[in-house]
Design a protein around this motif. Structure first.
Motif, PDB file in Angstrom:
ATOM      1  N   ALA A 192     -32.017   6.219 -26.842  1.00  0.00           N
ATOM      2  CA  ALA A 192     -31.210   5.079 -27.267  1.00  0.00           C
ATOM      3  C   ALA A 192     -29.752   5.484 -27.459  1.00  0.00           C
ATOM      4  O   ALA A 192     -28.834   4.780 -27.025  1.00  0.00           O
ATOM      5  N   ALA A 193     -29.524   6.629 -28.097  1.00  0.00           N
ATOM      6  CA  ALA A 193     -28.156   7.102 -28.293  1.00  0.00           C
ATOM      7  C   ALA A 193     -27.487   7.407 -26.964  1.00  0.00           C
ATOM      8  O   ALA A 193     -26.307   7.087 -26.757  1.00  0.00           O
ATOM      9  N   LEU A 194     -28.230   8.011 -26.049  1.00  0.00           N
ATOM     10  CA  LEU A 194     -27.685   8.324 -24.734  1.00  0.00           C
ATOM     11  C   LEU A 194     -27.265   7.063 -23.999  1.00  0.00           C
ATOM     12  O   LEU A 194     -26.171   7.006 -23.402  1.00  0.00           O
ATOM     13  N   LEU A 195     -28.088   6.032 -24.028  1.00  0.00           N
ATOM     14  CA  LEU A 195     -27.765   4.792 -23.321  1.00  0.00           C
ATOM     15  C   LEU A 195     -26.592   4.064 -23.976  1.00  0.00           C
ATOM     16  O   LEU A 195     -25.749   3.482 -23.282  1.00  0.00           O
ATOM     17  N   ARG A 196     -26.507   4.105 -25.296  1.00  0.00           N
ATOM     18  CA  ARG A 196     -25.345   3.504 -25.972  1.00  0.00           C
ATOM     19  C   ARG A 196     -24.067   4.229 -25.573  1.00  0.00           C
ATOM     20  O   ARG A 196     -23.039   3.591 -25.275  1.00  0.00           O
ATOM     21  N   GLN A 197     -24.108   5.549 -25.594  1.00  0.00           N
ATOM     22  CA  GLN A 197     -22.916   6.322 -25.239  1.00  0.00           C
ATOM     23  C   GLN A 197     -22.552   6.114 -23.767  1.00  0.00           C
ATOM     24  O   GLN A 197     -21.364   6.029 -23.419  1.00  0.00           O
ATOM     25  N   LEU A 198     -23.561   6.034 -22.902  1.00  0.00           N
ATOM     26  CA  LEU A 198     -23.292   5.817 -21.482  1.00  0.00           C
ATOM     27  C   LEU A 198     -22.678   4.443 -21.249  1.00  0.00           C
ATOM     28  O   LEU A 198     -21.733   4.301 -20.454  1.00  0.00           O
ATOM     29  N   ASP A 199     -23.183   3.445 -21.942  1.00  0.00           N
ATOM     30  CA  ASP A 199     -22.610   2.101 -21.833  1.00  0.00           C
ATOM     31  C   ASP A 199     -21.136   2.113 -22.229  1.00  0.00           C
ATOM     32  O   ASP A 199     -20.291   1.509 -21.560  1.00  0.00           O
ATOM     33  N   GLU A 200     -20.810   2.828 -23.303  1.00  0.00           N
ATOM     34  CA  GLU A 200     -19.424   2.898 -23.755  1.00  0.00           C
ATOM     35  C   GLU A 200     -18.560   3.659 -22.759  1.00  0.00           C
ATOM     36  O   GLU A 200     -17.404   3.276 -22.505  1.00  0.00           O
ATOM     37  N   GLU A 201     -19.087   4.733 -22.177  1.00  0.00           N
ATOM     38  CA  GLU A 201     -18.313   5.487 -21.185  1.00  0.00           C
ATOM     39  C   GLU A 201     -18.016   4.635 -19.949  1.00  0.00           C
ATOM     40  O   GLU A 201     -16.909   4.708 -19.388  1.00  0.00           O
ATOM     41  N   VAL A 202     -18.978   3.833 -19.522  1.00  0.00           N
ATOM     42  CA  VAL A 202     -18.744   2.963 -18.355  1.00  0.00           C
ATOM     43  C   VAL A 202     -17.702   1.899 -18.688  1.00  0.00           C
ATOM     44  O   VAL A 202     -16.819   1.596 -17.879  1.00  0.00           O
ATOM     45  N   LYS A 203     -17.780   1.341 -19.885  1.00  0.00           N
ATOM     46  CA  LYS A 203     -16.754   0.381 -20.312  1.00  0.00           C
ATOM     47  C   LYS A 203     -15.378   1.047 -20.360  1.00  0.00           C
ATOM     48  O   LYS A 203     -14.371   0.453 -19.956  1.00  0.00           O
ATOM     49  N   ARG A 204     -15.364   2.266 -20.850  1.00  0.00           N
ATOM     50  CA  ARG A 204     -14.089   2.984 -20.958  1.00  0.00           C
ATOM     51  C   ARG A 204     -13.507   3.271 -19.580  1.00  0.00           C
ATOM     52  O   ARG A 204     -12.284   3.232 -19.389  1.00  0.00           O
ATOM     53  N   MET A 205     -14.363   3.566 -18.587  1.00  0.00           N
ATOM     54  CA  MET A 205     -13.895   3.762 -17.223  1.00  0.00           C
ATOM     55  C   MET A 205     -13.222   2.497 -16.693  1.00  0.00           C
ATOM     56  O   MET A 205     -12.161   2.552 -16.069  1.00  0.00           O
ATOM     57  N   ARG A 206     -13.840   1.370 -16.963  1.00  0.00           N
ATOM     58  CA  ARG A 206     -13.266   0.088 -16.526  1.00  0.00           C
ATOM     59  C   ARG A 206     -11.912  -0.156 -17.214  1.00  0.00           C
ATOM     60  O   ARG A 206     -10.932  -0.547 -16.572  1.00  0.00           O
ATOM     61  N   ARG A 207     -11.847   0.100 -18.534  1.00  0.00           N
ATOM     62  CA  ARG A 207     -10.591  -0.090 -19.256  1.00  0.00           C
ATOM     63  C   ARG A 207      -9.518   0.853 -18.747  1.00  0.00           C
ATOM     64  O   ARG A 207      -8.339   0.487 -18.660  1.00  0.00           O
ATOM     65  N   SER A 208      -9.905   2.079 -18.427  1.00  0.00           N
ATOM     66  CA  SER A 208      -8.943   3.050 -17.913  1.00  0.00           C
ATOM     67  C   SER A 208      -8.322   2.554 -16.619  1.00  0.00           C
ATOM     68  O   SER A 208      -7.107   2.665 -16.412  1.00  0.00           O
ATOM     69  N   TRP A 209      -9.143   2.014 -15.746  1.00  0.00           N
ATOM     70  CA  TRP A 209      -8.615   1.512 -14.479  1.00  0.00           C
ATOM     71  C   TRP A 209      -7.689   0.315 -14.712  1.00  0.00           C
ATOM     72  O   TRP A 209      -6.652   0.179 -14.054  1.00  0.00           O
ATOM     73  N   LEU A 210      -8.021  -0.524 -15.672  1.00  0.00           N
ATOM     74  CA  LEU A 210      -7.191  -1.696 -15.970  1.00  0.00           C
ATOM     75  C   LEU A 210      -5.935  -1.331 -16.760  1.00  0.00           C
ATOM     76  O   LEU A 210      -5.044  -2.165 -16.928  1.00  0.00           O
ATOM     77  N   GLY A 211      -5.900  -0.093 -17.277  1.00  0.00           N
ATOM     78  CA  GLY A 211      -4.748   0.328 -18.071  1.00  0.00           C
ATOM     79  C   GLY A 211      -4.785  -0.156 -19.503  1.00  0.00           C
ATOM     80  O   GLY A 211      -3.746  -0.226 -20.158  1.00  0.00           O
ATOM     81  N   THR A 212      -5.995  -0.477 -20.025  1.00  0.00           N
ATOM     82  CA  THR A 212      -6.104  -1.021 -21.384  1.00  0.00           C
ATOM     83  C   THR A 212      -6.793  -0.059 -22.343  1.00  0.00           C
ATOM     84  O   THR A 212      -7.126  -0.439 -23.453  1.00  0.00           O
ATOM     85  N   ASP A 213      -7.041   1.192 -21.910  1.00  0.00           N
ATOM     86  CA  ASP A 213      -7.633   2.194 -22.791  1.00  0.00           C
ATOM     87  C   ASP A 213      -6.521   3.127 -23.250  1.00  0.00           C
ATOM     88  O   ASP A 213      -5.933   3.857 -22.452  1.00  0.00           O
ATOM     89  N   ASN A 214      -6.244   3.112 -24.552  1.00  0.00           N
ATOM     90  CA  ASN A 214      -5.123   3.884 -25.077  1.00  0.00           C
ATOM     91  C   ASN A 214      -5.503   5.291 -25.532  1.00  0.00           C
ATOM     92  O   ASN A 214      -4.662   6.038 -26.020  1.00  0.00           O
ATOM     93  N   GLY A 215      -6.792   5.656 -25.388  1.00  0.00           N
ATOM     94  CA  GLY A 215      -7.220   6.986 -25.804  1.00  0.00           C
ATOM     95  C   GLY A 215      -6.933   8.024 -24.736  1.00  0.00           C
ATOM     96  O   GLY A 215      -6.394   7.725 -23.664  1.00  0.00           O
ATOM     97  N   PRO A 216      -7.291   9.287 -25.010  1.00  0.00           N
ATOM     98  CA  PRO A 216      -7.096  10.348 -24.017  1.00  0.00           C
ATOM     99  C   PRO A 216      -7.854  10.027 -22.735  1.00  0.00           C
ATOM    100  O   PRO A 216      -8.937   9.432 -22.776  1.00  0.00           O
ATOM    101  N   ASP A 217      -7.304  10.422 -21.589  1.00  0.00           N
ATOM    102  CA  ASP A 217      -7.996  10.102 -20.341  1.00  0.00           C
ATOM    103  C   ASP A 217      -9.227  10.985 -20.176  1.00  0.00           C
ATOM    104  O   ASP A 217      -9.443  11.959 -20.904  1.00  0.00           O
TER     105      ASP A 217
END
Length: 275
Positions: A192-217
């Protein structure tokens, strides 16, 4: 034991993620990645396939994955974020960060990450990642420079959980969470923890491409999470084979290694080991 798997607890643990209501569990399959690929090719968009045992589990480069019934995590996730293939090819690193965070959350142990897709304790492998993907033409609203789009990606993750021993040919190079801590762990909380973290990483990839993720690349986060990426003495299999010192990731996420002749080379396909 395999028959004791509690699918409901995993489902409860992934509520509000894109995997909610899309998890399938099997006692024995040839390969969870293969099941996910069949579904993707039939038009599925998101999903998770979990097995107690794989009889034909695969690792990167066509290697066989040793899958003991009920003693490890054998899972494949189908994801379809709307990103270019140039971003999607970084999914092995994203999945590695997700696995590291999940293991830390559930066990307190600190996995190391060997570029691009291995889960390590020292020089012993505790898990691995295999990503298989397909592309499609870019949507009409994308600029041509974006290149082809991701159609789907299947992220297969194997983690050695409660193995106490390995076959002779693996004993010197493999480990498990049990061997690292002398504690047994349940699969369900870690899944469950792995799938939650993976879901967040995929969302973060999408935000990174859109330029809306302000955290470290992603590359900087991976460099911070891995002792292998910089200042590690390694042997590289490609390019005829050579030894040298790792010098970080380049601008496209490939590993740089300064060989013994002082030439900085770019590693394109893994095959990095301690020297």
């Amino acid at each position: 034991m395999p028959g004791d798997f509690d699918l409901r607890s995993v489902e409860q643990g992934v509520l509000a993620t894109r995997f909610e209501g899309r998890i399938k569990h099997f006692a024995t399959v040839e390969s969870t990645n293969q099941l996910a690929l069949y579904a993707a090719q039939a038009g599925a968009k998101w999903g998770v396939w979990i097995a107690d045992e794989q009889t034909a589990g695969r690792g990167r480069g066509g290697h066989h994955w040793h899958s003991v019934p009920g003693e490890g995590i054998y899972v494949s996730a189908l994801v379809t974020p709307r990103v270019p293939m140039s971003h999607a090819r970084n999914l092995p690193m994203s999945a590695g960060l997700a696995a590291q965070a999940a293991v830390r959350e559930c066990t307190g142990l600190e996995l190391d990450l060997r570029w691009p897709n291995d889960l390590m304790f020292g020089d012993r492998k505790c898990g691995g990642i295999l990503v298989e993907s397909a592309s499609e033409p870019a949507p009409g609203d994308w600029r041509p420079a974006f290149g082809p789009a991701l159609r789907y990606a299947v992220i297969g993750i194997g983690i050695n959980l409660n193995q106490r021993r390995f076959p002779a040919e693996l004993a010197a190079i493999a480990t498990s969470l049990f061997l690292e801590s002398e504690r047994e762990y349940e699969r369900e909380p870690l899944l469950a923890a792995l799938l939650r973290q993976l879901d967040e990483e995929v969302k973060r990839m999408r935000r990174s491409w859109l330029g809306t993720d302000n955290g470290p690349d992603l590359y900087r986060r991976f460099e911070s999470a891995s002792t292998w990426v910089s200042g590690k003495r390694v042997r590289v299999e490609e390019g005829g084979g050579y030894t040298g010192w790792t010098r970080g990731l380049d601008g496209e996420g490939f590993l740089r290694v300064e060989d013994d002749g002082g030439v900085v080379r770019t590693v394109l396909s893994g095959g990095v080991r301690s020297a």
